[in-house]
Design a protein around this motif. Structure first.
Motif, PDB file in Angstrom:
ATOM      1  N   UNK A  10     -68.879 139.045  96.859  1.00 54.48           N
ATOM      2  CA  UNK A  10     -68.106 140.038  97.591  1.00 54.48           C
ATOM      3  C   UNK A  10     -66.713 139.486  97.881  1.00 54.48           C
ATOM      4  N   UNK A  11     -65.678 140.280  97.533  1.00 54.00           N
ATOM      5  CA  UNK A  11     -64.308 139.926  97.901  1.00 54.00           C
ATOM      6  C   UNK A  11     -64.076 140.525  99.286  1.00 54.00           C
ATOM      7  N   UNK A  12     -64.164 139.678 100.309  1.00 55.58           N
ATOM      8  CA  UNK A  12     -64.309 140.161 101.682  1.00 55.58           C
ATOM      9  C   UNK A  12     -63.076 140.871 102.229  1.00 55.58           C
ATOM     10  N   UNK A  13     -61.891 140.598 101.703  1.00 62.57           N
ATOM     11  CA  UNK A  13     -60.683 141.257 102.213  1.00 62.57           C
ATOM     12  C   UNK A  13     -60.149 142.308 101.238  1.00 62.57           C
ATOM     13  N   UNK A  14     -61.026 142.814 100.377  1.00 64.16           N
ATOM     14  CA  UNK A  14     -60.616 143.795  99.366  1.00 64.16           C
ATOM     15  C   UNK A  14     -61.310 145.134  99.579  1.00 64.16           C
ATOM     16  N   UNK A  15     -60.744 146.151  98.981  1.00 64.16           N
ATOM     17  CA  UNK A  15     -61.360 147.474  98.886  1.00 64.16           C
ATOM     18  C   UNK A  15     -61.431 147.864  97.413  1.00 64.16           C
ATOM     19  N   UNK A  16     -62.470 148.592  97.075  1.00 60.32           N
ATOM     20  CA  UNK A  16     -62.575 149.110  95.712  1.00 60.32           C
ATOM     21  C   UNK A  16     -62.252 150.603  95.744  1.00 60.32           C
ATOM     22  N   UNK A  17     -60.965 150.908  95.781  1.00 59.66           N
ATOM     23  CA  UNK A  17     -60.546 152.312  95.714  1.00 59.66           C
ATOM     24  C   UNK A  17     -60.708 152.821  94.293  1.00 59.66           C
ATOM     25  N   UNK A  18     -60.172 152.062  93.334  1.00 56.49           N
ATOM     26  CA  UNK A  18     -60.320 152.436  91.922  1.00 56.49           C
ATOM     27  C   UNK A  18     -60.078 151.210  91.050  1.00 56.49           C
ATOM     28  N   UNK A  19     -61.043 150.274  91.066  1.00 55.31           N
ATOM     29  CA  UNK A  19     -60.943 149.069  90.234  1.00 55.31           C
ATOM     30  C   UNK A  19     -61.064 149.476  88.772  1.00 55.31           C
ATOM     31  N   UNK A  20     -60.105 149.040  87.952  1.00 50.76           N
ATOM     32  CA  UNK A  20     -60.067 149.538  86.581  1.00 50.76           C
ATOM     33  C   UNK A  20     -60.009 148.463  85.494  1.00 50.76           C
ATOM     34  N   UNK A  21     -59.701 147.218  85.832  1.00 51.77           N
ATOM     35  CA  UNK A  21     -59.710 146.177  84.799  1.00 51.77           C
ATOM     36  C   UNK A  21     -59.717 144.819  85.483  1.00 51.77           C
ATOM     37  N   UNK A  22     -60.044 143.803  84.681  1.00 48.75           N
ATOM     38  CA  UNK A  22     -60.090 142.434  85.170  1.00 48.75           C
ATOM     39  C   UNK A  22     -59.507 141.528  84.095  1.00 48.75           C
ATOM     40  N   UNK A  23     -58.738 140.523  84.508  1.00 46.65           N
ATOM     41  CA  UNK A  23     -58.182 139.565  83.558  1.00 46.65           C
ATOM     42  C   UNK A  23     -58.141 138.206  84.232  1.00 46.65           C
ATOM     43  N   UNK A  24     -57.717 137.166  83.488  1.00 39.94           N
ATOM     44  CA  UNK A  24     -57.612 135.840  84.079  1.00 39.94           C
ATOM     45  C   UNK A  24     -56.445 135.092  83.459  1.00 39.94           C
ATOM     46  N   UNK A  25     -55.913 134.107  84.206  1.00 41.96           N
ATOM     47  CA  UNK A  25     -54.840 133.272  83.672  1.00 41.96           C
ATOM     48  C   UNK A  25     -55.424 132.004  83.063  1.00 41.96           C
ATOM     49  N   UNK A  26     -54.559 131.115  82.595  1.00 38.36           N
ATOM     50  CA  UNK A  26     -55.030 129.921  81.886  1.00 38.36           C
ATOM     51  C   UNK A  26     -55.775 128.955  82.801  1.00 38.36           C
ATOM     52  N   UNK A  27     -55.597 129.106  84.112  1.00 36.25           N
ATOM     53  CA  UNK A  27     -56.303 128.240  85.061  1.00 36.25           C
ATOM     54  C   UNK A  27     -57.674 128.796  85.428  1.00 36.25           C
ATOM     55  N   UNK A  28     -57.978 129.999  84.974  1.00 32.22           N
ATOM     56  CA  UNK A  28     -59.271 130.604  85.278  1.00 32.22           C
ATOM     57  C   UNK A  28     -59.292 131.443  86.530  1.00 32.22           C
ATOM     58  N   UNK A  29     -58.122 131.646  87.177  1.00 30.01           N
ATOM     59  CA  UNK A  29     -58.079 132.583  88.292  1.00 30.01           C
ATOM     60  C   UNK A  29     -58.320 133.995  87.764  1.00 30.01           C
ATOM     61  N   UNK A  30     -59.160 134.747  88.459  1.00 32.06           N
ATOM     62  CA  UNK A  30     -59.433 136.125  88.076  1.00 32.06           C
ATOM     63  C   UNK A  30     -58.509 137.069  88.839  1.00 32.06           C
ATOM     64  N   UNK A  41     -53.640 132.898  73.418  1.00 31.99           N
ATOM     65  CA  UNK A  41     -52.516 133.776  73.766  1.00 31.99           C
ATOM     66  C   UNK A  41     -51.734 134.252  72.539  1.00 31.99           C
ATOM     67  N   UNK A  42     -52.384 134.293  71.378  1.00 35.17           N
ATOM     68  CA  UNK A  42     -51.714 134.733  70.163  1.00 35.17           C
ATOM     69  C   UNK A  42     -52.110 136.131  69.719  1.00 35.17           C
ATOM     70  N   UNK A  43     -53.113 136.715  70.357  1.00 31.51           N
ATOM     71  CA  UNK A  43     -53.576 138.060  70.008  1.00 31.51           C
ATOM     72  C   UNK A  43     -53.733 138.883  71.272  1.00 31.51           C
ATOM     73  N   UNK A  77     -50.106 136.388  81.520  1.00 25.28           N
ATOM     74  CA  UNK A  77     -49.423 135.471  80.608  1.00 25.28           C
ATOM     75  C   UNK A  77     -48.340 134.745  81.391  1.00 25.28           C
ATOM     76  N   UNK A  78     -48.366 133.413  81.348  1.00 23.38           N
ATOM     77  CA  UNK A  78     -47.405 132.655  82.123  1.00 23.38           C
ATOM     78  C   UNK A  78     -47.576 132.936  83.604  1.00 23.38           C
ATOM     79  N   UNK A  79     -46.467 133.264  84.274  1.00 24.64           N
ATOM     80  CA  UNK A  79     -46.505 133.566  85.703  1.00 24.64           C
ATOM     81  C   UNK A  79     -46.387 135.058  85.968  1.00 24.64           C
ATOM     82  N   UNK A  80     -46.760 135.866  84.992  1.00 24.36           N
ATOM     83  CA  UNK A  80     -46.648 137.316  85.150  1.00 24.36           C
ATOM     84  C   UNK A  80     -47.939 138.022  84.753  1.00 24.36           C
ATOM     85  N   UNK A  81     -48.091 139.241  85.251  1.00 26.21           N
ATOM     86  CA  UNK A  81     -49.142 140.156  84.839  1.00 26.21           C
ATOM     87  C   UNK A  81     -48.485 141.310  84.096  1.00 26.21           C
TER      88      UNK A  81
END
Length: 304
Positions: A80-100, A223-225, A163-167
């Motif tokens: 459970x993400x305790x400080x979040x709401x699921x109004x309309x969760x639509x996708x999930x991704x991660x960076x090179x460090x594995x943060x979701x 990160x090539x495709x 990608x990098x420091x951006x979404x």
């Protein structure tokens, strides 16, 4: 004689249609690997963690939870993400460090002015059944506070990558008439309020919105495709430069019969996994594609 000729023609058409439908069903279901727990009938995002375990989120209406899945599609763990709401969760991704990153940015009516992305730690480091998230907020400058005209309804969102420091955000087009364009925006990947920056666009098709609007995106581990998902196809982008994803080669992979395909990710640089939502007993599965074996139709070659 005329009646016989009409009957033969109708029989031929029926056989052609039947062969097409059977072929489309086989094209999709030959790739099926997993059927999900019924609790996950509206999966809208998937990712593999650094231990190759599959995680999923449900669409809006569910609790703000991540689900780790067993190989048979059953639920192994809930966080459970305790400080979040699921109004309309639509996708999930991660960076090179594995943060979701969890995208609460569904905007069907194009009336949400500020949208949210939740950033959580690498799931392999979460030791309990709860976690907190950094909160990223963004808005589209083009909305400018005025009612959106039907011809400009391109502020719904169901797809993004890190990608990098951006979404990077790929819009789900709801224009009337439908023009088939997904717009590419970028925002920062850290807690702040952002004005999304428009940096590109790509036209899928204009035949019917529900067949070719974009519902998920993923970058390969190297990160090539880049892949974008719609109800019938995967759009594959390669040989792009930097974050100019639409500048390189573009191919299309047919996925067969139409189902509500909502999530896509890479297992490795050559393996794509996508899912569809369950509807009246159809769907609710994960499908695997090997890129080196997939039939790809070239749509565009990069300029020399």
């Amino acid at each position: 004689m005329l009646k016989k000729s009409i009957l033969l023609t109708m029989t031929f058409i029926f056989l052609v249609v039947a062969v097409f439908i059977i072929s489309s069903i086989y094209t999709l279901y030959s790739k099926k690997e997993i059927s999900f727990d019924p609790k996950l009938k509206e999966i809208s995002g998937i990712e593999f963690d650094k231990r190759d375990r599959l995680w999923a989120i449900n669409d809006g209406g569910d609790d703000p939870k991540l689900y780790r899945l067993n190989k048979d599609g059953s639920i192994a763990q809930e966080i459970l993400v305790s400080n979040a709401k699921n109004i309309d969760w639509e996708d999930m991704t991660q960076n090179k460090f594995g943060h979701f990153f969890l995208g609460d940015f569904g905007n069907n009516k194009n009336d949400r002015r500020w949208l949210t992305i939740y950033k959580i730690e690498n799931p392999i480091d979460i030791k309990t059944d709860t976690t907190n998230a950094e909160i990223i907020k963004f808005t589209y400058p083009e909305m400018d506070g005025n009612p959106i005209k039907p011809s400009n309804r391109n502020f719904d969102l169901e797809a993004f990558v890190a990608l990098g420091r951006h979404l990077y955000l790929f819009t789900k087009n709801r224009t009337e008439p439908f023009d088939g364009i997904t717009n590419l925006y970028k925002v920062g990947d850290h807690a702040a309020n952002f004005k999304a920056q428009l940096i590109g666009s790509f036209k899928t098709c204009t035949t019917m919105e529900k067949l070719c609007w974009i519902t998920s995106a993923a970058l390969s581990p190297d990160r090539k495709k880049l892949v974008l998902l719609d109800s019938t196809s995967i759009w594959l982008f390669e040989n792009f430069k930097g974050d100019q994803f639409f500048s390189g080669d573009v191919s299309k992979i047919d996925l067969g019969i139409v189902t509500q395909k909502e999530a896509i990710t890479f297992y490795d640089d050559n393996t794509i996994v996508f899912t569809d939502e369950e509807f009246k007993g159809i769907g609710g599965n994960a499908y695997f594609i090997k890129l080196d074996k997939a039939k790809k139709v070239v749509v565009k070659r990069a300029l020399p």
